[in-house]
Design a protein around this motif. Structure first.
Motif, PDB file in Angstrom:
ATOM      1  N   UNK A  24      34.028  36.584  37.953  1.00  0.00           N
ATOM      2  CA  UNK A  24      34.168  37.766  37.099  1.00  0.00           C
ATOM      3  C   UNK A  24      35.646  37.981  36.829  1.00  0.00           C
ATOM      4  N   UNK A  25      35.960  38.428  35.621  1.00  0.00           N
ATOM      5  CA  UNK A  25      37.352  38.618  35.213  1.00  0.00           C
ATOM      6  C   UNK A  25      37.731  40.091  35.314  1.00  0.00           C
ATOM      7  N   UNK A  26      38.880  40.360  35.928  1.00  0.00           N
ATOM      8  CA  UNK A  26      39.422  41.719  36.027  1.00  0.00           C
ATOM      9  C   UNK A  26      40.774  41.726  35.330  1.00  0.00           C
ATOM     10  N   UNK A  27      40.962  42.436  34.212  1.00  0.00           N
ATOM     11  CA  UNK A  27      42.262  42.484  33.543  1.00  0.00           C
ATOM     12  C   UNK A  27      43.234  43.389  34.297  1.00  0.00           C
ATOM     13  N   UNK A  28      44.476  42.937  34.407  1.00  0.00           N
ATOM     14  CA  UNK A  28      45.523  43.734  35.036  1.00  0.00           C
ATOM     15  C   UNK A  28      46.763  43.673  34.161  1.00  0.00           C
ATOM     16  N   UNK A  29      47.636  44.654  34.316  1.00  0.00           N
ATOM     17  CA  UNK A  29      48.929  44.706  33.644  1.00  0.00           C
ATOM     18  C   UNK A  29      50.002  45.037  34.670  1.00  0.00           C
ATOM     19  N   UNK A  30      51.201  44.538  34.405  1.00  0.00           N
ATOM     20  CA  UNK A  30      52.293  44.848  35.333  1.00  0.00           C
ATOM     21  C   UNK A  30      52.643  46.335  35.259  1.00  0.00           C
ATOM     22  N   UNK A  31      52.722  46.872  34.050  1.00  0.00           N
ATOM     23  CA  UNK A  31      53.029  48.297  33.869  1.00  0.00           C
ATOM     24  C   UNK A  31      52.403  48.762  32.560  1.00  0.00           C
ATOM     25  N   UNK A  32      52.570  50.036  32.248  1.00  0.00           N
ATOM     26  CA  UNK A  32      52.007  50.581  31.017  1.00  0.00           C
ATOM     27  C   UNK A  32      52.689  50.009  29.779  1.00  0.00           C
ATOM     28  N   UNK A  77      46.163  48.122  47.123  1.00  0.00           N
ATOM     29  CA  UNK A  77      46.077  49.388  46.383  1.00  0.00           C
ATOM     30  C   UNK A  77      45.082  49.298  45.234  1.00  0.00           C
ATOM     31  N   UNK A  78      45.039  48.136  44.535  1.00  0.00           N
ATOM     32  CA  UNK A  78      44.131  48.005  43.401  1.00  0.00           C
ATOM     33  C   UNK A  78      42.666  47.959  43.816  1.00  0.00           C
ATOM     34  N   UNK A  79      42.379  47.390  44.998  1.00  0.00           N
ATOM     35  CA  UNK A  79      40.995  47.206  45.427  1.00  0.00           C
ATOM     36  C   UNK A  79      40.528  48.265  46.424  1.00  0.00           C
ATOM     37  N   UNK A 132      33.922  45.480  43.750  1.00  0.00           N
ATOM     38  CA  UNK A 132      35.069  44.777  43.161  1.00  0.00           C
ATOM     39  C   UNK A 132      34.628  43.855  42.029  1.00  0.00           C
ATOM     40  N   UNK A 133      33.443  43.286  42.129  1.00  0.00           N
ATOM     41  CA  UNK A 133      32.957  42.381  41.087  1.00  0.00           C
ATOM     42  C   UNK A 133      32.626  43.118  39.785  1.00  0.00           C
ATOM     43  N   UNK A 141      49.580  47.218  38.050  1.00  0.00           N
ATOM     44  CA  UNK A 141      50.164  46.774  39.317  1.00  0.00           C
ATOM     45  C   UNK A 141      51.309  47.671  39.731  1.00  0.00           C
ATOM     46  N   UNK A 142      52.170  48.033  38.786  1.00  0.00           N
ATOM     47  CA  UNK A 142      53.336  48.874  39.067  1.00  0.00           C
ATOM     48  C   UNK A 142      53.161  50.214  38.388  1.00  0.00           C
TER      49      UNK A 142
END
Length: 280
Positions: A24-32, A77-79, A132-133, A141-142
């Motif tokens: 499964x894919x989870x999109x993340x970004x470093x910052x806004x 922190x994310x999970x 989480x899935x 992330x930040x």
């Protein structure tokens, strides 16, 4: 033309985010400020039937494509909203060994893995993996409350962390030496138990531990050993001297042969010049 465009858009929305089979894919970004998303590919950790694993089944989440800026604290922190997390560990590649893992050292393995990594996240309950899935992103992330250092600030932080605390380093070294001494003592005890006991084929294992312990040297014995060493060194020097003398005698003999050869040549020339018989 309009109908075709609508059909293509619908097909993309149905397919969703592309991901490897079983993940499964989870999109993340470093910052806004970041517009494009990075994708983490996750699945429940599992091994083939009959194989052992260092990670608990049904409670471990395996993550691929972890970027370098995503640390263990960031993943924790994310999970955490999915459930209580027991441990998070980043690795260079998937763990395929079945042996028990040794604890990592903070001082003797200081170099972090460069580039993208994989992660193992162990939850306290299996429901954390299921939650989480089904995570939807993008996750940051930040953030302002939990900033992730980058650029010169990260370099300064890494340099500061590379300077070890002497007291903590001493404690870790002492702990390692105690564990090593205990391991050696266990091996020696096991060897003593096995010594003298025949195996299935009737062979008896013999080790050096079965010999009589050597007596400590007395002063006279030490003097005899020193005298033997002195005689050995003197004999070696004498052999080297004879070798040098032999080389010198060979060189002198060659010089004499060359001198005699030159004298014989001069004598032959003189005899040719003095002969009186001239047939022509």
């Amino acid at each position: 033309m309009v109908a075709r465009k609508r059909k293509r858009a619908g097909r993309n929305s149905e397919e969703g985010i592309p991901s490897p089979p079983g993940y499964s894919a989870i999109p993340i970004k470093f910052s806004e400020k970041q517009q494009a998303s990075h994708y983490l590919y996750v699945r429940a950790h599992s091994v083939r039937e009959g194989a052992k694993s260092n990670w608990p089944q049904k409670r471990t989440l395996f993550i691929l494509n972890v970027p370098p800026y995503c640390t263990e604290e960031s993943l924790l922190r994310l999970l955490s909203p999915c459930g209580p997390v027991q441990s998070v560990e980043l690795q260079e590649k998937p763990d395929l060994t079945e042996n028990p893992k040794e604890p990592k050292s903070k001082y003797f393995h200081p170099k972090p893995v460069q580039g993208f990594q994989v992660a193992y996240v162990v939850f306290q309950k299996p429901s954390g993996v299921s939650a989480a899935l089904t995570l939807k992103g993008p996750l940051l992330v930040s953030t302002e409350s939990h900033p992730v250092k980058s650029g010169i600030h990260k370099w300064i932080s890494d340099y500061t962390d590379s300077i070890p605390d002497p007291e903590a380093l001493r404690v870790e070294v002492d702990t390692f030496m105690e564990a090593y001494d205990q391991k050696i003592a266990e091996e020696e005890a096991k060897a003593k138990e096995e010594e003298g006991v025949p195996d299935e084929e009737g062979w008896v294992k013999v080790t050096r531990r079965g010999r009589r312990p050597g007596l400590p040297r007395t002063e006279a014995a030490s003097l005899r050993v020193l005298e033997r060493e002195r005689q050995k060194r003197a004999r070696k020097e004498l052999l080297n001297f004879y070798a040098w003398q032999h080389r010198e005698s060979k060189m002198e003999h060659l010089a004499q042969l060359r001198k005699k050869f030159e004298e014989d040549k001069q004598r032959i020339e003189l005899m040719r010049a003095q002969r009186k018989f001239r047939p022509y």
